[in-house]
Design a protein around this motif. Structure first.
Motif, PDB file in Angstrom:
ATOM      1  N   VAL A 125       0.848  -1.192   0.000  1.00 26.39           N
ATOM      2  CA  VAL A 125       0.000   0.000   0.000  1.00 26.39           C
ATOM      3  C   VAL A 125       0.880   1.236   0.000  1.00 26.39           C
ATOM      4  O   VAL A 125       1.786   1.358   0.836  1.00 26.39           O
ATOM      5  CB  VAL A 125      -0.948   0.009   1.212  1.00 26.39           C
ATOM      6  N   LYS A 162      -2.386   6.287   6.831  1.00 28.52           N
ATOM      7  CA  LYS A 162      -2.546   4.905   7.235  1.00 28.52           C
ATOM      8  C   LYS A 162      -4.028   4.626   7.436  1.00 28.52           C
ATOM      9  O   LYS A 162      -4.640   5.071   8.403  1.00 28.52           O
ATOM     10  CB  LYS A 162      -1.785   4.619   8.529  1.00 28.52           C
ATOM     11  N   ALA A 188      -3.728  -0.013   4.603  1.00 28.88           N
ATOM     12  CA  ALA A 188      -2.334   0.155   5.022  1.00 28.88           C
ATOM     13  C   ALA A 188      -2.033  -0.669   6.267  1.00 28.88           C
ATOM     14  O   ALA A 188      -0.947  -1.241   6.408  1.00 28.88           O
ATOM     15  CB  ALA A 188      -2.035   1.629   5.277  1.00 28.88           C
ATOM     16  N   TRP A 211       3.752  -0.983   3.888  1.00 30.69           N
ATOM     17  CA  TRP A 211       3.090   0.320   3.728  1.00 30.69           C
ATOM     18  C   TRP A 211       4.154   1.375   3.504  1.00 30.69           C
ATOM     19  O   TRP A 211       5.048   1.553   4.330  1.00 30.69           O
ATOM     20  CB  TRP A 211       2.257   0.656   4.960  1.00 30.69           C
ATOM     21  N   GLN A 221       4.641   5.212   3.279  1.00 37.19           N
ATOM     22  CA  GLN A 221       3.971   6.469   3.591  1.00 37.19           C
ATOM     23  C   GLN A 221       4.640   7.593   2.797  1.00 37.19           C
ATOM     24  O   GLN A 221       5.490   8.321   3.281  1.00 37.19           O
ATOM     25  CB  GLN A 221       4.014   6.748   5.095  1.00 37.19           C
TER      26      GLN A 221
END
Length: 879
Positions: A217, A222, A226, A232, A234
């Motif tokens: 993701v 989040k 996520a 994940w 960011q």
């Protein structure tokens, strides 16, 4: 079978209400159709009694929705029968809005357009739509036959922008092939369970994910996915193109690319490798805020887990890097051997019907008129897709340059709320000599019009639906009811076009027969079939190459080179970012990332729908707790978000799943309950702050910068609460948290329950508490020894033989003792009916071997019956 050719007859079709007479005699009928409350396509079974739709449910035989429906589709009856809906044509007079006939309305619009054309030329008229109600073919045909090159859509920064970039790169739009269970899914800036965007529905992704796919993701926030992802990333808002180049750098450095495909099917590989040297992983880390080791892990996982699909969303398109990101992403699919491979990103084969491009009559627009397209010389990729970027239109209206724009026709769009730089748009639309709007309600945009044309909802529409999408289907959206004097948009275009001397068919059905002619069926026959699907084939490039000038995937674009543009993809820093403008950081220290999606609303639509507004009564801005504390802001406070172009007020939600330097805000907010013509458009409208300056746009597409802005925040006083909000605030909120780990917060269960039990604003038998990454459904537990039963002084509460706790409303005296006794907050009190209400597991549905309403629509299957409450296994949901 005979086929009618287009004609210029002004004969109206026979009274369409004739076909609905059999539904007006008290019989309960069901009609299968296809939803269009959001991006559309989910199969629907509409229940009709006395000529009115009384219930909507998902069609389990639908190849798109598989029986699931979102909140927006479930609430369509509250749109269609809303008391504020405009059900007849109107014109604006000195005394306000006045009802008129369709003949007067169409003659007025046609007369004004002819005046403008005679004096200024057809280019002085803009024709615009929003995300559309599946009338793209008719909309474009009307504009082309009118002779205006100035077609305004959301396509400059949504869907068509990615389509345009992939067309010049690999010849078609590649979609993630969820039907063949990808082993790795890269969810890039998208939340399909809430948005169900274009080719995709959240249920299709979820089924593939539950088969064990690896999940990457990429999102600044989040959220639900996520938290469940294997990785994940960011990313800093607006830097997706740099991150995609980082993926490529890892794949090249570690030789993880498909050497055979690269050698035979990619044009410009060596030139691209030279460009890629500008993006060492350390620089990509600095640009994106993503740790270099995490980038390496994600790139390796994607490149080595086959098949793999990339599913990307509009945030990647709503920046200056719109075209470059799309080109890099599609080339990642190609270089890893996942392009047009089963389970990868594929080119779906369309069914044998006439395409939108053919129906749209693009050839009818003369080359001379096409050369007058506003911004056409600058934004050549948009011009190639036959539309303009909105900024060019607003400037022409306000300045008269390069020529005056005097009139407009806006269909299903509310640009005062949904387009960048809202103050400029309001000024521009207010200055037009004449504006016609077609919609359901008097929105802030519609209030600026001179004539209002009432459009039909998808319940009031016959159409070969989805024929513009690239997912391999067309669907039979058949008319269920007629409401007031509303017309489906297709008919409005046709009848207005005939008054302008355009070539159209006699009836909507005739045009649909023409669309279906290659399939050898008529509209009447198609309604019985329900849908057509193309015969899917994979690796089509092995037979004929790709539909590009070189017949290869063009990393080095020969089309961009011909236009004098950089033929290789790159990353460009957003002009308003703190990197580009460090001088802004002192006054506006935060990155404003607008556009947070909401499961109950579709852009600016549905703010007047009680079931949906109850779920989300106020606009939300998400702030990191550290940032909020710095400004004295607490959960639920109203917050003033200020930027270089203006300000907006939204209610604070604290979220530690965003970077403290980022502010995430919802868009699309106006207040229908404010009855003045402005409807509070400038209170919480985050598009007051978005940027449409030319220097911030994608240089070939004209995509506007909606995702990387500068702002500051401060606590402010609340806006006066509306009557609807007061009712919501006074309603008892459920409090107990039930941990449904797969609940994604779509709220479809709530709206399905409201519809099933015909509940108004207030009591909610099912309620979903939002906790950013977890969404917890709360409902009656049907206790073994229910305290509510013991508390009732008149024996109105009982348990049946299956252990279901029931309320006898005829006995209930409204004492509320049961409400106080319930330890879970599941017992509610309906103030209007003055009786206690609670979840009864839809006992009437169980008696028919049907799932409870909430379960029947849940796309992730997180609401289930257990133990002795199980229905027959044949009715169990599979996910």
């Amino acid at each position: 079978m005979s086929r009618k050719k287009p004609g210029n007859s002004r004969r109206h079709c026979a009274d369409p209400r004739m076909q609905f007479e059999d539904m007006a005699m008290g019989e309960l009928k069901t009609v299968r159709t296809a939803c269009r409350s959001c991006h559309g396509g989910c199969g629907v079974i509409a229940h009709v009694k006395d000529g009115k739709v009384i219930k909507i449910e998902g069609d389990p035989d639908s190849p798109i929705g598989h029986g699931t429906l979102c909140t927006k589709g479930l609430a369509i009856t509250q749109v269609a029968y809303h008391p504020d809906r405009i059900k007849f044509p109107m014109k604006k007079t000195a005394k306000g809005w006045e009802r008129i006939t369709w003949d007067e309305a169409l003659d007025t619009v046609a007369g004004k357009f002819k005046e403008v054309i005679d004096k200024y030329g057809a280019e002085a008229i803009i024709v615009g739509q929003g995300t559309g109600r599946d009338y793209e073919s008719h909309f474009s045909r009307f504009g082309n036959l009118l002779g205006t090159p100035n077609i305004l859509t959301a396509g400059h920064m949504c869907y068509l922008s990615r389509t345009a970039a992939t067309l010049i790169t690999c010849g078609n739009l590649p979609a993630c092939d969820y039907a063949n269970n990808p082993k790795c899914i890269v969810m890039w800036a998208c939340n399909p369970q809430w948005t169900n965007p274009d080719e995709y529905k959240g249920v299709s992704f979820w089924r593939a994910y539950q088969q064990g796919a690896k999940l990457i993701v990429i999102d600044p926030r989040k959220g639900f996915l996520a938290k469940r992802a294997d990785l994940w990333l960011q990313v800093r808002p607006g830097t997706d193109a740099a991150l995609a180049l980082g993926f490529f750098r890892v794949i090249v450095d570690e030789e993880l690319f498909d050497k055979d495909f690269v050698s035979n099917y990619i044009h410009g590989w060596d030139q691209f490798l030279a460009r890629l040297k500008e993006y060492p992983i350390e620089r990509v880390e600095e640009i994106t805020w993503v740790d270099r080791d995490l980038i390496r892990k994600a790139a390796r996982m994607y490149a080595t887990t086959k098949p793999a699909g990339i599913h990307w969303g509009v945030p990647t398109e709503q920046t200056i890097n719109c075209t470059d990101f799309t080109r890099i992403a599609s080339c990642l699919m190609a270089a890893t051997g996942n392009l047009d491979a089963p389970g990868g990103n594929v080119f779906h084969v369309p069914p044998p019907v006439r395409k939108v491009a053919e129906f749209s009559a693009h050839e009818a627009l003369s080359p001379e008129q096409a050369k007058k397209r506003l911004g056409g010389d600058q934004y050549k990729l948009a011009a190639r897709m036959t539309f303009i970027t909105p900024k060019c239109a607003w400037d022409a209206i306000l300045t008269g340059k390069p020529y005056p724009v005097k009139a407009g026709y806006l269909v299903g769009t509310n640009p005062v709320i949904t387009r960048a730089n809202a103050n400029e748009i309001y000024r521009a639309l207010s200055k037009l000599d004449f504006l016609a709007v077609s919609d359901f309600f008097l929105t802030p945009t519609a209030e600026l019009a001179h004539v209002f044309l009432p459009a039909g909802t998808w319940l009031e529409q016959d159409h070969v639906a989805e024929n513009w999408k690239r997912h391999g289907y067309v669907l039979a959206r058949q008319k269920v009811v007629e409401i007031g004097e509303c017309w489906q948009d297709h008919k409005i275009f046709m009848e207005l076009g005939k008054r302008m001397g355009q070539q159209w068919w006699d009836t909507v059905e005739d045009s649909l027969n023409w669309l279906l002619e290659p399939a050898g069926i008529t509209w009447e026959e198609f309604k019985k079939i329900g849908y057509l699907k193309g015969d899917m084939r994979y690796y089509k490039y092995r037979e004929k190459g790709f539909s590009t000038p070189t017949r290869k995937v063009e990393l080095y674009s020969t089309i961009l080179e011909k236009w004098g543009r950089d033929p290789l993809p790159k990353y460009t820093e957003t002009p308003e970012s703190h990197v580009s403008r460090p001088d802004l950081a002192e006054k506006y220290p935060y990155i404003l990332n607008p556009g947070l999606r909401i499961p109950t609303f579709f852009h600016s639509a549905n703010r007047q729908v009680p079931w949906l507004r109850e779920i989300r009564p106020d606009p939300i801005v998400e702030i990191h707790p550290e940032t909020a504390a710095r400004h004295g802001i607490q959960e639920g406070d109203w917050v003033l978000i200020e930027g270089p172009r203006g300000s907006a007020k939204e209610r604070a939600r604290l979220n530690d799943g965003i970077d403290p330097r980022v502010i995430v805000a919802e868009h699309g907010w106006w207040f229908p309950e404010i009855k003045t013509p402005d409807h509070g458009w400038d209170i919480s409208n985050i598009n007051i702050e978005t940027d449409n300056s030319y220097e911030s746009m994608d240089p070939v597409m004209g995509a506007t910068n909606l995702r990387v802005l500068s702002c500051t925040i401060s606590r402010c006083e609340a806006e006066p609460r509306s009557e609807l909000e007061k009712k919501v605030g006074e309603a008892k909120r459920l409090s107990l948290v039930f941990d449904g780990k797969n609940c994604m917060g779509c709220h479809a269960c709530e709206v399905a329950c409201k519809q099933e039990h015909q509940l108004g604003v207030g009591p909610r038998l099912v309620h979903v508490i939002e906790k950013i990454t977890d969404f917890m459904p709360v409902y009656c537990r049907h206790c073994a020894k229910p305290p509510c039963l013991d508390a009732c002084p008149v024996d109105a509460i009982s348990k049946n033989e299956r252990g279901i706790v029931l309320i006898d409303n005829d006995r209930c005296i409204g004492c509320k003792d049961c409400v106080a006794a319930c330890p879970f907050g599941a017992m509610q009190f309906d103030e209007q009916q003055e009786v206690a209400v609670k979840c009864d597991l839809c006992v009437h549905r169980l008696a028919e071997n049907k799932l409870p309403a909430c379960m029947s629509v849940c796309p992730t299957g997180c609401i289930r019956l257990s133990g002795k409450y199980n229905v027959a296994s044949a009715f169990e949901r599979t996910t």
